[in-house]
Structure formats: C-alpha cells, structure tokens
Design a protein around this motif. Structure first.
Motif, mmCIF file in Angstrom:
data_model
loop_
_atom_site.group_PDB
_atom_site.id
_atom_site.type_symbol
_atom_site.label_atom_id
_atom_site.label_comp_id
_atom_site.label_asym_id
_atom_site.label_seq_id
_atom_site.Cartn_x
_atom_site.Cartn_y
_atom_site.Cartn_z
ATOM 1 N N LYS A 94 21.890 -6.351 59.102
ATOM 2 C CA LYS A 94 22.446 -7.588 58.551
ATOM 3 C C LYS A 94 23.133 -8.406 59.640
ATOM 4 C CE LYS A 94 23.173 -6.049 53.781
ATOM 5 N NZ LYS A 94 24.173 -5.852 52.700
ATOM 6 N N ARG A 95 23.804 -7.733 60.559
ATOM 7 C CA ARG A 95 24.475 -8.441 61.651
ATOM 8 C C ARG A 95 23.466 -9.071 62.604
ATOM 9 N NH1 ARG A 95 27.647 -4.323 60.008
ATOM 10 N NH2 ARG A 95 29.906 -4.676 59.897
ATOM 11 N N CYS A 96 22.315 -8.441 62.745
ATOM 12 C CA CYS A 96 21.251 -9.061 63.541
ATOM 13 C C CYS A 96 20.799 -10.373 62.908
ATOM 14 C CB CYS A 96 20.059 -8.110 63.663
ATOM 15 S SG CYS A 96 20.352 -6.650 64.686
ATOM 16 N N ASN A 97 20.740 -10.407 61.599
ATOM 17 C CA ASN A 97 20.360 -11.638 60.901
ATOM 18 C C ASN A 97 21.374 -12.748 61.138
ATOM 19 O OD1 ASN A 97 18.094 -10.379 59.841
ATOM 20 N ND2 ASN A 97 19.088 -9.835 57.915
ATOM 21 N N VAL A 107 31.287 -19.111 64.441
ATOM 22 C CA VAL A 107 32.732 -19.263 64.633
ATOM 23 C C VAL A 107 33.368 -19.869 63.387
ATOM 24 C CG1 VAL A 107 34.508 -20.503 65.935
ATOM 25 C CG2 VAL A 107 32.614 -19.405 67.139
ATOM 26 N N GLY A 108 32.690 -20.855 62.792
ATOM 27 C CA GLY A 108 33.196 -21.466 61.567
ATOM 28 C C GLY A 108 33.267 -20.479 60.410
ATOM 29 N N LEU A 109 32.354 -19.525 60.405
ATOM 30 C CA LEU A 109 32.362 -18.506 59.352
ATOM 31 C C LEU A 109 33.351 -17.380 59.649
ATOM 32 C CD1 LEU A 109 28.518 -18.167 58.695
ATOM 33 C CD2 LEU A 109 30.197 -19.319 57.245
ATOM 34 N N GLY A 110 33.915 -17.383 60.846
ATOM 35 C CA GLY A 110 34.878 -16.342 61.210
ATOM 36 C C GLY A 110 34.233 -15.043 61.647
ATOM 37 N N ALA A 111 32.961 -15.097 62.043
ATOM 38 C CA ALA A 111 32.266 -13.878 62.465
ATOM 39 C C ALA A 111 32.662 -13.515 63.889
ATOM 40 C CB ALA A 111 30.752 -14.077 62.372
ATOM 41 N N PRO A 112 32.935 -12.230 64.159
ATOM 42 C CA PRO A 112 33.285 -11.793 65.520
ATOM 43 C C PRO A 112 32.028 -11.704 66.386
ATOM 44 C CG PRO A 112 33.278 -9.921 64.034
ATOM 45 C CD PRO A 112 32.993 -11.132 63.190
ATOM 46 N N ILE A 113 31.648 -12.808 67.018
ATOM 47 C CA ILE A 113 30.376 -12.890 67.729
ATOM 48 C C ILE A 113 30.288 -11.856 68.844
ATOM 49 C CG2 ILE A 113 28.845 -14.412 69.020
ATOM 50 C CD1 ILE A 113 30.225 -16.770 67.716
ATOM 51 N N ALA A 114 31.330 -11.813 69.683
ATOM 52 C CA ALA A 114 31.293 -10.897 70.830
ATOM 53 C C ALA A 114 31.164 -9.443 70.374
ATOM 54 C CB ALA A 114 32.542 -11.078 71.684
ATOM 55 N N ARG A 115 31.918 -9.065 69.337
ATOM 56 C CA ARG A 115 31.871 -7.689 68.856
ATOM 57 C C ARG A 115 30.484 -7.352 68.310
ATOM 58 N NH1 ARG A 115 35.550 -6.339 63.920
ATOM 59 N NH2 ARG A 115 37.018 -7.549 65.204
ATOM 60 N N MET A 119 27.951 -4.437 69.843
ATOM 61 C CA MET A 119 27.446 -3.328 69.038
ATOM 62 C C MET A 119 25.918 -3.279 69.053
ATOM 63 S SD MET A 119 29.978 -3.043 65.706
ATOM 64 C CE MET A 119 29.574 -4.688 65.094
ATOM 65 N N ILE A 120 25.293 -4.444 68.870
ATOM 66 C CA ILE A 120 23.834 -4.494 68.837
ATOM 67 C C ILE A 120 23.253 -4.114 70.195
ATOM 68 C CG2 ILE A 120 21.846 -6.033 68.593
ATOM 69 C CD1 ILE A 120 23.439 -7.566 66.472
ATOM 70 N N ALA A 121 23.845 -4.645 71.267
ATOM 71 C CA ALA A 121 23.354 -4.337 72.607
ATOM 72 C C ALA A 121 23.538 -2.860 72.940
ATOM 73 C CB ALA A 121 24.067 -5.206 73.638
ATOM 74 N N ALA A 122 24.654 -2.280 72.508
ATOM 75 C CA ALA A 122 24.894 -0.867 72.793
ATOM 76 C C ALA A 122 23.830 0.015 72.140
ATOM 77 C CB ALA A 122 26.285 -0.469 72.303
ATOM 78 N N VAL A 123 23.479 -0.298 70.890
ATOM 79 C CA VAL A 123 22.442 0.471 70.204
ATOM 80 C C VAL A 123 21.084 0.246 70.863
ATOM 81 C CG1 VAL A 123 21.205 0.760 68.025
ATOM 82 C CG2 VAL A 123 23.689 0.472 68.020
ATOM 83 N N ASP A 157 13.837 -11.264 58.613
ATOM 84 C CA ASP A 157 14.837 -10.329 58.098
ATOM 85 C C ASP A 157 14.716 -9.007 58.850
ATOM 86 O OD1 ASP A 157 16.578 -8.744 56.688
ATOM 87 O OD2 ASP A 157 15.847 -9.327 54.718
ATOM 88 N N HIS A 158 15.749 -8.665 59.618
ATOM 89 C CA HIS A 158 15.697 -7.455 60.430
ATOM 90 C C HIS A 158 15.723 -6.172 59.595
ATOM 91 C CE1 HIS A 158 16.699 -10.398 63.529
ATOM 92 N NE2 HIS A 158 16.243 -9.523 64.401
ATOM 93 N N ARG A 159 16.157 -6.266 58.353
ATOM 94 C CA ARG A 159 16.113 -5.086 57.489
ATOM 95 C C ARG A 159 14.678 -4.668 57.205
ATOM 96 N NH1 ARG A 159 19.822 -7.422 52.763
ATOM 97 N NH2 ARG A 159 18.484 -9.197 53.307
ATOM 98 N N ILE A 160 13.757 -5.611 57.322
ATOM 99 C CA ILE A 160 12.332 -5.322 57.159
ATOM 100 C C ILE A 160 11.668 -5.138 58.524
ATOM 101 C CG2 ILE A 160 10.148 -6.204 56.267
ATOM 102 C CD1 ILE A 160 11.746 -7.781 54.201
#
Length: 214
Positions: A94-97, A107-115, A119-123, A157-160
């Motif tokens: 979902k975060r990939c989406n 940023v307007g939605l308050g999502a922690p972009i860097a975090r 996380m995605i890059a680490a995986v 959709d990355h879930r698919i």
C-alpha cells in the motif's frame, strides 16, 4: 564465503547511498546518481581484488553467471532471507502505491515520505542482495519484469503487481536458463548472457509501447 561477502557488500552500498542522499530528502534522482557513483567505486574495488587474486576471481565469475554448481545450502539461504523480504514487501504494498503521488501531495496528506522510501528501499536491497549473492548479477530482470507485469495486468496496484512479478520473474529466468542449455550441443550458455541478449531489446520495446520513449 563468496555469497556472504556479496550480501554484506550490497548492504554496505545501500547504507552509503542513503547516507550521501539524506540531505536531499532522499530525492529519487539523487538516489540514482549517487547509487551509480557508489556502484562504480565498488566495481573498481572488485576489479582490483580480481586482479590481485586470479583464483578468487575465477571462483566469483563461475558463481555469478549461472545456476550451475549451486547447493541446497544456497537454496536454504535464498528461501530464508528471500521469504522474509517478500513478506515485508507485501506488507509495504500500500505504501508503494502512495509513492505514485507527487511529493507535494504526500506532504499535504501528512505522509512520512522519507520513512516510506527508506523502508521500501531497505526491503528491495534485502531481496536484491540475497538474490545476487546466491546466483550472481543477472541484468534486466529487475527492470524488465515490472514493465511486463504492468503491461499484462493493466494495473499499477502493487498488491497485485508484487506477487505477479515474483512469479513472472522466476518464469523468465527459467526460460532463459532453458534456452541457454538447449541452444547449442555440449555448450551451456549462462542465463545471465541470455538475459543480456534479449533483455535490452524487450525493455526498449516495452518502454516504446508505453510511450516512455519515442
């Protein structure tokens, strides 16, 4: 030993890329540029080590271009670390989406972009590092398979896409390995070489069809 060194080297390279990119807010363009630079440094160091020890170089080259001479211990390592990485990737789908949106919107939605990016890059690094540590570097798989999946499924959709890409990537490598074994009698062409030959033209064709290039 060679497998473990590759895994740790990939992890160290990832940490260096993030350390040098943190001041840019982990901008994707900076990540790519710095990643290329770090890769160049590690490639140079690898060539230096290969030049010093011809025997080590021969061993590394033999394990980097094909699936031959692999042991069940390699399979166990791949299943263990790869299974963990795939489980985490499904959790982050979902975060990939979210990253399909622009940074301003996030940023307007308050999502922690860097975090999210960390996380995605680490995986992604975990999965790439364990795969290359076991079977070596096989070009174009990571670039070609996602484009093929999007073209076939007509979805972002990355879930698919994640489970489908996992299966499609495995199928693609099986086809490349099979072609390498049957194309010439008494000569086995590594899957990595087959992917180099067919991967580039297929990737260009997919990008052209999706109007990425003209």
């Amino acid at each position: 030993m060679v497998t473990g060194c590759r895994f740790y080297r990939g992890s160290i390279a990832c940490v260096l890329v993030f350390l040098f990119s943190i001041r840019s807010g982990l901008n994707p363009l900076y990540l790519i540029i710095i990643g290329v630079a770090v890769n160049a440094v590690f490639t140079g160091l690898g060539d230096l080590v290969s030049g010093i020890g011809a025997q080590v170089s021969s061993q590394a080259s033999g394990s980097a271009i094909g699936f031959g001479m692999k042991k069940w211990s390699d399979v166990s390592m791949l299943v263990g670390y790869g299974g963990l990485g795939l489980f985490l990737s499904f959790f982050l789908a979902k975060r990939c989406n979210l990253l399909a949106l622009t940074d301003d919107v996030l940023v307007g939605l308050g999502a922690p972009i860097a975090r999210i990016r960390i996380m995605i890059a680490a995986v992604a690094v975990l999965l790439a590092a364990i795969a290359t540590a076991v079977v070596g570097v096989i070009a174009f798989v990571g670039l070609l398979v996602p484009h093929m999946a999007k073209s076939l499924l007509k979805t972002a959709d990355h879930r698919i896409l994640l489970p489908f890409s996992m299966l499609l990537g495995g199928l693609l490598l099986i086809i490349a390995d099979t072609l390498g074994r049957i194309m010439f009698e008494q000569v086995e062409i590594p899957a990595a070489i087959i992917m180099l030959i067919i991967g580039g033209p297929f990737l260009i064709l997919l990008m052209w069809r999706n109007k990425v290039i003209r």
